[in-house]
Design a protein around this motif. Sequence first.
Motif, PDB file in Angstrom:
ATOM      1  N   HIS A 192      -9.918 -27.720 -28.580  1.00 14.01           N
ATOM      2  CA  HIS A 192      -9.815 -27.794 -30.034  1.00 14.01           C
ATOM      3  C   HIS A 192      -8.382 -28.003 -30.491  1.00 14.01           C
ATOM      4  N   ASP A 193      -7.463 -27.481 -29.690  1.00 16.81           N
ATOM      5  CA  ASP A 193      -6.061 -27.542 -30.070  1.00 16.81           C
ATOM      6  C   ASP A 193      -5.525 -28.942 -29.762  1.00 16.81           C
ATOM      7  N   LEU A 194      -5.318 -29.726 -30.804  1.00 16.27           N
ATOM      8  CA  LEU A 194      -4.942 -31.132 -30.603  1.00 16.27           C
ATOM      9  C   LEU A 194      -3.575 -31.279 -29.952  1.00 16.27           C
ATOM     10  N   GLU A 195      -2.697 -30.323 -30.204  1.00 13.67           N
ATOM     11  CA  GLU A 195      -1.386 -30.398 -29.542  1.00 13.67           C
ATOM     12  C   GLU A 195      -1.568 -30.342 -28.029  1.00 13.67           C
ATOM     13  N   VAL A 196      -2.494 -29.498 -27.600  1.00 12.38           N
ATOM     14  CA  VAL A 196      -2.785 -29.374 -26.166  1.00 12.38           C
ATOM     15  C   VAL A 196      -3.327 -30.698 -25.634  1.00 12.38           C
ATOM     16  N   GLY A 254      -9.099 -18.749 -27.897  1.00 15.31           N
ATOM     17  CA  GLY A 254      -8.788 -17.336 -28.116  1.00 15.31           C
ATOM     18  C   GLY A 254      -7.415 -16.911 -27.625  1.00 15.31           C
ATOM     19  N   MET A 255      -6.609 -17.861 -27.152  1.00 12.72           N
ATOM     20  CA  MET A 255      -5.278 -17.497 -26.667  1.00 12.72           C
ATOM     21  C   MET A 255      -4.280 -17.454 -27.811  1.00 12.72           C
ATOM     22  N   SER A 256      -3.259 -16.622 -27.633  1.00 14.23           N
ATOM     23  CA  SER A 256      -2.157 -16.620 -28.593  1.00 14.23           C
ATOM     24  C   SER A 256      -1.356 -17.903 -28.390  1.00 14.23           C
ATOM     25  N   GLN A 257      -0.446 -18.174 -29.335  1.00 16.24           N
ATOM     26  CA  GLN A 257       0.377 -19.378 -29.208  1.00 16.24           C
ATOM     27  C   GLN A 257       1.179 -19.385 -27.918  1.00 16.24           C
ATOM     28  N   GLY A 258       1.732 -18.212 -27.614  1.00 16.73           N
ATOM     29  CA  GLY A 258       2.544 -18.091 -26.398  1.00 16.73           C
ATOM     30  C   GLY A 258       1.712 -18.353 -25.153  1.00 16.73           C
ATOM     31  N   GLU A 259       0.509 -17.745 -25.104  1.00 16.18           N
ATOM     32  CA  GLU A 259      -0.381 -17.939 -23.958  1.00 16.18           C
ATOM     33  C   GLU A 259      -0.779 -19.406 -23.828  1.00 16.18           C
ATOM     34  N   THR A 260      -1.049 -20.039 -24.981  1.00 18.66           N
ATOM     35  CA  THR A 260      -1.446 -21.444 -24.960  1.00 18.66           C
ATOM     36  C   THR A 260      -0.322 -22.299 -24.385  1.00 18.66           C
ATOM     37  N   ARG A 261       0.909 -22.026 -24.824  1.00 20.91           N
ATOM     38  CA  ARG A 261       2.044 -22.823 -24.323  1.00 20.91           C
ATOM     39  C   ARG A 261       2.195 -22.654 -22.817  1.00 20.91           C
ATOM     40  N   ARG A 262       2.038 -21.410 -22.374  1.00 19.84           N
ATOM     41  CA  ARG A 262       2.171 -21.132 -20.946  1.00 19.84           C
ATOM     42  C   ARG A 262       1.049 -21.845 -20.163  1.00 19.84           C
ATOM     43  N   THR A 263      -0.148 -21.810 -20.717  1.00 19.63           N
ATOM     44  CA  THR A 263      -1.288 -22.454 -20.053  1.00 19.63           C
ATOM     45  C   THR A 263      -1.083 -23.959 -19.951  1.00 19.63           C
ATOM     46  N   VAL A 264      -0.604 -24.551 -21.040  1.00 23.58           N
ATOM     47  CA  VAL A 264      -0.389 -26.000 -21.029  1.00 23.58           C
ATOM     48  C   VAL A 264       0.647 -26.366 -19.972  1.00 23.58           C
ATOM     49  N   ALA A 265       1.714 -25.581 -19.903  1.00 16.23           N
ATOM     50  CA  ALA A 265       2.754 -25.866 -18.907  1.00 16.23           C
ATOM     51  C   ALA A 265       2.172 -25.765 -17.496  1.00 16.23           C
ATOM     52  N   LEU A 266       1.356 -24.734 -17.256  1.00 14.53           N
ATOM     53  CA  LEU A 266       0.753 -24.564 -15.936  1.00 14.53           C
ATOM     54  C   LEU A 266      -0.207 -25.708 -15.617  1.00 14.53           C
ATOM     55  N   LEU A 267      -1.035 -26.049 -16.597  1.00 15.13           N
ATOM     56  CA  LEU A 267      -2.010 -27.128 -16.362  1.00 15.13           C
ATOM     57  C   LEU A 267      -1.312 -28.450 -16.098  1.00 15.13           C
ATOM     58  N   ARG A 268      -0.226 -28.682 -16.820  1.00 18.29           N
ATOM     59  CA  ARG A 268       0.535 -29.927 -16.599  1.00 18.29           C
ATOM     60  C   ARG A 268       0.989 -30.028 -15.155  1.00 18.29           C
ATOM     61  N   GLU A 324      -0.710 -33.352 -25.294  1.00 21.46           N
ATOM     62  CA  GLU A 324       0.218 -33.100 -24.195  1.00 21.46           C
ATOM     63  C   GLU A 324      -0.387 -33.349 -22.826  1.00 21.46           C
ATOM     64  N   LEU A 325      -1.684 -33.084 -22.699  1.00 21.72           N
ATOM     65  CA  LEU A 325      -2.285 -33.082 -21.361  1.00 21.72           C
ATOM     66  C   LEU A 325      -3.051 -34.349 -21.004  1.00 21.72           C
ATOM     67  N   ALA A 326      -3.695 -34.956 -21.996  1.00 18.60           N
ATOM     68  CA  ALA A 326      -4.679 -35.981 -21.636  1.00 18.60           C
ATOM     69  C   ALA A 326      -4.241 -37.384 -22.051  1.00 18.60           C
ATOM     70  N   PRO A 327      -4.073 -38.287 -21.095  1.00 15.18           N
ATOM     71  CA  PRO A 327      -3.730 -39.668 -21.442  1.00 15.18           C
ATOM     72  C   PRO A 327      -4.887 -40.427 -22.074  1.00 15.18           C
TER      73      PRO A 327
END
Length: 249
Positions: free
Chosen positions: A205-209, A176-190, A212-215
């Motif tokens: 669900h977001d495969l880009e996420v 349910g996040m916007s693209q911007g929120e998702t990008r920010r979340t991914v950066a924080l989680l990283r 980026e995050l999971a080896p």
Amino acid sequence: MSLLSCRGLTRAWGAFRAVDGVDLELAEREICAVIGPNGAGKSTLFAMIAGNLRKTSGTVHLAGEDVSALPAHAMAARGVARSFQITAICPELTALENVRLGVQAREGLRWQPLGGRAAMRRGEEAAMGWLERLGLAGQARLPAGELAHGDQRLLEVAVALAQRPRLLILDEPTQGMSQGETRRTVALLRGIMAEAETAILLVEHDLEVVFELAPRLIVLHRGRKIADGPTAQVRADAAVQEAYLGGLD
Ligand SMILES: Nc1ncnc2c1ncn2[C@@H]1O[C@H](COP(=O)(O)OP(=O)(O)OP(=O)(O)O)[C@@H](O)[C@H]1O
Ligand SMILES: [Mg+2]
């Protein structure tokens, strides 16, 4: 020894097997994403691991201990924290109070609500630290229910992290996040994943996420595990392409 070891995990409703004989090993501090089409059994699998849902059959061991029959609060006491697919914070409490509950859960019996201001202040400082790390310090004193949707999801992650878990289970943190929120979340989680002392199981669900995050990547399809390995390898797998990537909704 694995941190988490699941054998033959199965959950049936009548004749329908939502999760069907899943084996899963996770090492200390390992980060692994689980993907699969809607209804593949991801949330059901996570609910069984976290003790929120009775298993039809199969076992779960945590650091060698058989925890198959333990309920969620007993799993939490052993260091398993989870966020839910649907936001599950207390909307009337402030953001800070929500995170303080997470800190408090970690402190367990050592926490004394009447045990003095010093303990209270320490709890609040720790909670504020987590809010800062998730970029939510400015909203600390607002009722959690008044935060933007994306911030509420981040707050949930903060509550889970404040418990300093050994195993963190995140069910669609960017839902349910916007693209911007998702990008920010991914950066924080990283950033958090790079230093955290926790293993993470992530449904996303977001495969880009995911990429980026999971080896490591596990694919569920109709309750069964159809792939499990390094993300790049699984991504290229033909069966996965057909079951998931091709039929993406
Ligand atoms: N309480 C229940 N009773 C009966 N069937 C259920 C129940 N909970 C889940 N299911 C079914 O089990 C299957 C797996 O559901 P689950 O929620 O685990 O899927 P999911 O992979 O998390 O899907 P999504 O990507 O939509 O979140 C679905 O077909 C769902 O309808
Ligand atoms: Mg789900």
